[in-house]
Design a protein around this motif. Sequence first.
Motif, short mmCIF file in Angstrom:
data_model
loop_
_atom_site.label_atom_id
_atom_site.label_comp_id
_atom_site.label_asym_id
_atom_site.label_seq_id
_atom_site.Cartn_x
_atom_site.Cartn_y
_atom_site.Cartn_z
N LYS A 227 0.81 -1.22 0.00
CA LYS A 227 0.00 0.00 0.00
C LYS A 227 0.84 1.26 0.00
CE LYS A 227 -4.05 1.99 2.28
NZ LYS A 227 -5.03 1.82 3.40
N ASN A 228 2.02 1.21 0.63
CA ASN A 228 2.84 2.42 0.76
C ASN A 228 3.66 2.73 -0.49
OD1 ASN A 228 4.50 0.12 1.31
ND2 ASN A 228 6.04 1.49 2.17
N VAL A 229 3.61 1.86 -1.49
CA VAL A 229 4.30 2.13 -2.76
C VAL A 229 3.30 2.80 -3.70
CG1 VAL A 229 5.60 1.15 -4.68
CG2 VAL A 229 5.78 0.12 -2.42
N LYS B 92 19.50 12.46 -3.57
CA LYS B 92 19.95 13.79 -3.97
C LYS B 92 18.86 14.54 -4.72
CE LYS B 92 23.44 16.02 -6.92
NZ LYS B 92 24.61 15.76 -7.81
N HIS B 93 18.14 13.85 -5.59
CA HIS B 93 17.10 14.48 -6.40
C HIS B 93 15.74 14.52 -5.69
CE1 HIS B 93 19.49 15.05 -9.98
NE2 HIS B 93 19.89 13.78 -9.94
N GLY B 94 15.63 13.85 -4.56
CA GLY B 94 14.36 13.82 -3.85
C GLY B 94 13.32 12.92 -4.49
N PHE B 95 13.77 11.91 -5.24
CA PHE B 95 12.84 10.98 -5.86
C PHE B 95 12.32 9.99 -4.81
CE2 PHE B 95 15.59 11.40 -9.92
CZ PHE B 95 14.90 12.55 -10.30
N PRO B 96 11.01 9.81 -4.68
CA PRO B 96 10.50 8.79 -3.75
C PRO B 96 10.95 7.40 -4.18
CG PRO B 96 8.75 10.26 -4.49
CD PRO B 96 9.93 10.52 -5.37
N PHE B 97 11.50 6.62 -3.23
CA PHE B 97 11.98 5.29 -3.60
C PHE B 97 11.80 4.31 -2.46
CE2 PHE B 97 15.72 7.02 -1.49
CZ PHE B 97 16.24 5.92 -0.81
N HIS B 98 11.85 3.05 -2.81
CA HIS B 98 11.80 1.92 -1.88
C HIS B 98 12.87 0.93 -2.32
CE1 HIS B 98 7.70 3.37 -0.79
NE2 HIS B 98 7.66 3.68 -2.08
N THR C 151 -0.11 -13.49 -1.53
CA THR C 151 0.83 -14.28 -0.72
C THR C 151 2.25 -13.73 -0.86
OG1 THR C 151 0.97 -15.86 -2.55
CG2 THR C 151 -0.54 -16.38 -0.74
N TRP C 152 2.60 -13.25 -2.06
CA TRP C 152 3.92 -12.66 -2.25
C TRP C 152 4.02 -11.32 -1.53
CZ3 TRP C 152 7.91 -15.30 -3.71
CH2 TRP C 152 7.72 -16.45 -4.46
N ALA C 153 2.92 -10.58 -1.51
CA ALA C 153 2.91 -9.32 -0.76
C ALA C 153 3.10 -9.59 0.73
CB ALA C 153 1.60 -8.59 -1.01
N ARG C 154 2.47 -10.63 1.23
CA ARG C 154 2.61 -10.97 2.65
C ARG C 154 4.06 -11.32 2.99
NH1 ARG C 154 -1.30 -14.98 6.20
NH2 ARG C 154 -0.05 -14.93 8.12
N MET C 155 4.78 -11.90 2.03
CA MET C 155 6.18 -12.25 2.26
C MET C 155 7.13 -11.07 2.04
SD MET C 155 5.99 -15.27 3.36
CE MET C 155 7.72 -15.74 3.40
N GLY C 156 6.57 -9.90 1.71
CA GLY C 156 7.38 -8.70 1.64
C GLY C 156 7.73 -8.18 0.27
N ALA C 157 7.25 -8.85 -0.80
CA ALA C 157 7.55 -8.34 -2.14
C ALA C 157 6.94 -6.95 -2.32
CB ALA C 157 7.00 -9.29 -3.20
N LEU C 158 7.74 -6.03 -2.80
CA LEU C 158 7.27 -4.66 -2.98
C LEU C 158 6.45 -4.51 -4.25
CD1 LEU C 158 10.51 -2.69 -2.01
CD2 LEU C 158 8.51 -3.14 -0.58
N VAL C 159 6.93 -5.11 -5.32
CA VAL C 159 6.27 -5.00 -6.63
C VAL C 159 6.46 -6.31 -7.39
CG1 VAL C 159 6.54 -2.50 -6.86
CG2 VAL C 159 8.35 -4.01 -7.70
N GLN C 160 5.72 -6.44 -8.47
CA GLN C 160 5.86 -7.59 -9.36
C GLN C 160 6.29 -7.10 -10.74
OE1 GLN C 160 2.63 -10.44 -9.52
NE2 GLN C 160 2.97 -10.81 -11.70
#
Length: 245
Positions: free
Chosen positions: A96-98, A143-149, A172-181
């Motif tokens: 959700k935070n991405v 340095k550029h202030g780009f939002p990142f994870h 299930t992948w989100a529950r295991m911590g995957a940020l994106v697919q």
Amino acid sequence: MTPHNSAFKGDFAPYVLFPGDPARSLHVARNFMENARQVTGIRGMTGYTGTWKGVPVSVMSGGMGGPSAGIYAYELYTEYGVEAIIRIGTSGGLQKNVEPGDIVFALTASTDSAWARQYRLEGNYSPSVTYSLLERAVGIARKHGFPFHAGMVFSSDLFSSYNALGEDSWKTWARMGALVQDMETYALYSTAAWTGRKALSILTMTDSCVTGASLSDGERMIGLEPMIRTALDCVSDSAGTMVDA
């Protein structure tokens, strides 16, 4: 030349940006690089070489999916002497935070692909980023202030919306911590490891599986610019330091 690349030896710079979409390859060449020239175009996978801030750099599309990306990455590493490949790709958000437009640096990749079976490893392989590239890229984004994870990504052979197991299979992948697919990072990182070269996957989250928020077609190219600029500055910052780990 190779069966999948019409460039000649020396046509590619030591560092190659690696989008999936040929249109994005052309966009980078036209709008960011100086003196860009096309060096390959077999099967529509276009490649260009030019400069960024005076430093030689190439961009080449790798297609959609791990097998396609893996073929092109392998040939770039082994046939053209490329030192490092920086993927600039799109991805679906699993947390959700991405937010749409955020950059995601892939520390490692998990997969449902059989890609690593070719290495005959007695276990499950988890390929990871080249840390020196990651360190530079994170510093540039800050340095550029780009939002990142930064974290684990899930590289799938299946597009989540078309998965026969249902649109919620990503949970299930989100529950295991995957940020994106995405579909390509696992093959790229594995190929880099096998060939002893460097790789970094930088992804822009364009469509959230969690909230449904997305970048519109009109926003998409502009929304990818922070990722592209981060990758290009990573190349210019890396110039002259290719011998590090």
